[in-house]
Design a protein around this motif. Structure first.
Motif, PDB file in Angstrom:
ATOM      1  N   GLY A 151      37.509  48.963  48.034  1.00 23.96           N
ATOM      2  CA  GLY A 151      37.073  50.456  47.156  1.00 23.96           C
ATOM      3  C   GLY A 151      37.254  51.013  47.452  1.00 23.96           C
ATOM      4  N   GLN A 154      32.075  46.640  41.821  1.00 22.67           N
ATOM      5  CA  GLN A 154      32.084  48.133  42.511  1.00 22.67           C
ATOM      6  C   GLN A 154      33.504  48.591  41.705  1.00 22.67           C
ATOM      7  N   SER A 196      31.801  44.027  50.049  1.00 24.24           N
ATOM      8  CA  SER A 196      32.028  43.170  49.132  1.00 24.24           C
ATOM      9  C   SER A 196      32.317  41.908  48.846  1.00 24.24           C
ATOM     10  N   ASP A 237      26.875  45.695  43.585  1.00 28.49           N
ATOM     11  CA  ASP A 237      27.907  46.303  44.132  1.00 28.49           C
ATOM     12  C   ASP A 237      28.276  47.336  44.350  1.00 28.49           C
ATOM     13  N   GLU A 238      27.657  48.712  44.664  1.00 27.71           N
ATOM     14  CA  GLU A 238      27.621  50.130  44.310  1.00 27.71           C
ATOM     15  C   GLU A 238      27.125  50.318  43.231  1.00 27.71           C
TER      16      GLU A 238
HETATM   17 MG   LIG Z   1      33.087  47.246  48.978  1.00 28.38          MG
END
Ligand SMILES: [Mg+2]
Ligand SMILES: Nc1ncnc2c1ncn2[C@@H]1O[C@H](COP(=O)(O)OP(=O)(O)OP(=O)(O)O)[C@@H](O)[C@H]1O
Ligand SMILES: Nc1ncnc2c1ncn2[C@@H]1O[C@H](COP(=O)(O)OP(=O)(O)OP(=O)(O)O)[C@@H](O)[C@H]1O
Ligand SMILES: [Mg+2]
Lengths: 225, 225
Positions: A144, B90, B45, B166-167
């Motif tokens: 990301g 994410q 991730s 994820d975030e």
């Molecule tokens: Mg990531």
């Protein structure tokens, strides 16, 4: 350099109407370094899209370098975007079937730069954001934060006069994030106007001016002493 | 509840080989509240996708609730994902042509819940993340932080035993972000195992255990005193 005067943006979809920007007045000088903050949904990205000539206001006036943007047609707006404006999208908007290198080279291709020149510059920009060893990866083959950095490099492709960064460090760890901030500050020192939407108060504190939005309006606009 | 033993994940594309996870050992207990941090590209991730049964390791063993995941076929993995695991991506991965409500209802539909029941629960979940007035908007009609909150609501659709985030606050202002953290902590207090990838050290400091990754390896793994 930029004058927004009583800018309004209304979204109408079927029965729902969203007044995303209300009576926004904003003046931005050349080489200014400013941040825009505000709650989720307060209109920051909508404002950035109008600044970036990617969206048209439903009311009000946008003067960019003495051009009244509302008098321009679609092609003229695209030309201004390509040559003068770099946009780092909150959602990146990378071309999924192109490599990092091809994604960064794309704006240069649209500007008419020769193939060898743009490939070299694209490689340099990717090096600069720490992706020298990921140039031939496609977005799905990148993390990301790596995708975010490709989007950043692409925004710098044509050395724009105005850089609009919509949450440029949202997916980056502290170290990668501060490398990006350093890069943005170098560009601003060289004369680029840099506008950053961020949720990061520490980043905002580094900028020369902090604009806070609330429900589509500018709630405060403070220049650093 | 979860045992990862010598997990390796290698990506091979043409001439490039990326060793994204190297010899990862990790034990996670039921109802644990932990965070995973590390530089962009360090493998967070990738680790989350293996935990979430969305990707298979190239080496090592993954035991989830006493099932050896490597012995399961694609359909069995999909069933485990649907019933036991909620994943906040994410990059969100919302269905672009469906509304927020339809996106949140989707996992419930896959689980066989009746239409009226799932629409009611989807509406409640969207209310809970502050999107009660955005239910019929499609992702392109939502701000970045609103899309993130739809992804969060969807992950909670089937009241999963394991929540992988994820975030989850990457696109949220401080206030919306802390509302989400509060929600995740309520779930964990009710027995959900919550694993959060984040770049936010303050959020990590709230969790009971902090795992730090570096170049595909676990560099440190510290339980709060
Ligand atoms: Mg990531
Ligand atoms: N195409 C659209 N149709 C309807 N409403 C829209 C559309 N695009 C945006 N909106 C709404 O306009 C408001 C402002 O959106 P915007 O993307 O500018 O917010 P933002 O400040 O960037 O939020 P975030 O911090 O979450 O990214 C939001 O409430 C959003 O739901
Ligand atoms: N399909 C793929 N093919 C090749 N390399 C890949 C692929 N997917 C991921 N990678 C690489 O694996 C490494 C780990 O990726 P991962 O997405 O797990 O990182 P991350 O820790 O989540 O980073 P971020 O904080 O930026 O999201 C990265 O260097 C990435 O370039
Ligand atoms: Mg936004």
């Amino acid at each position: 350099m930029i004058e927004l005067h009583q800018i309004n943006r209304v979204f109408r979809n079927g029965e729902s109407t969203v007044h995303a920007l209300r009576d926004v007045d904003l003046r931005i000088e050349a080489a200014e370094y400013m941040s825009i903050l505000g709650p989720s949904g307060s209109g920051k990205s909508t404002l950035m899209h109008i600044l970036g000539c990617l969206d048209t206001a439903t009311g009000g006036r946008y003067i960019l370098n003495n051009h009244d943007i509302s008098t321009l047609d679609v092609n003229q707006m695209a030309a201004i975007r390509n040559r003068n404006i770099g946009f780092i999208f909150q959602r990146f908007h990378l071309l999924p079937r192109s490599t990092a290198l091809q994604n960064v080279a794309m704006p240069m291709r649209l500007a008419g730069m020769k193939n060898a020149d743009r490939m070299l510059r694209a490689a340099q920009l990717l090096q600069r954001v720490g992706l020298g060893d990921r140039m031939h990866h496609r977005p799905s083959q990148l993390s990301g934060g790596q995708q975010q950095r490709v989007a950043i490099a692409r925004a710098l492709a044509n050395a724009p006069q105005l850089l609009l960064a919509d949450e440029p460090t949202g997916n980056l760890d502290t170290q990668s994030g501060s490398q990006i901030v350093q890069l943005l500050e170098e560009l601003q020192a060289e004369g680029t106007t840099v506008v950053i939407v961020t949720h990061d108060e520490e980043l905002a504190a580094r900028t020369g001016r902090v604009v806070r939005m609330l429900d589509g309006k500018i709630a405060s606009d403070a220049v650093k002493a």
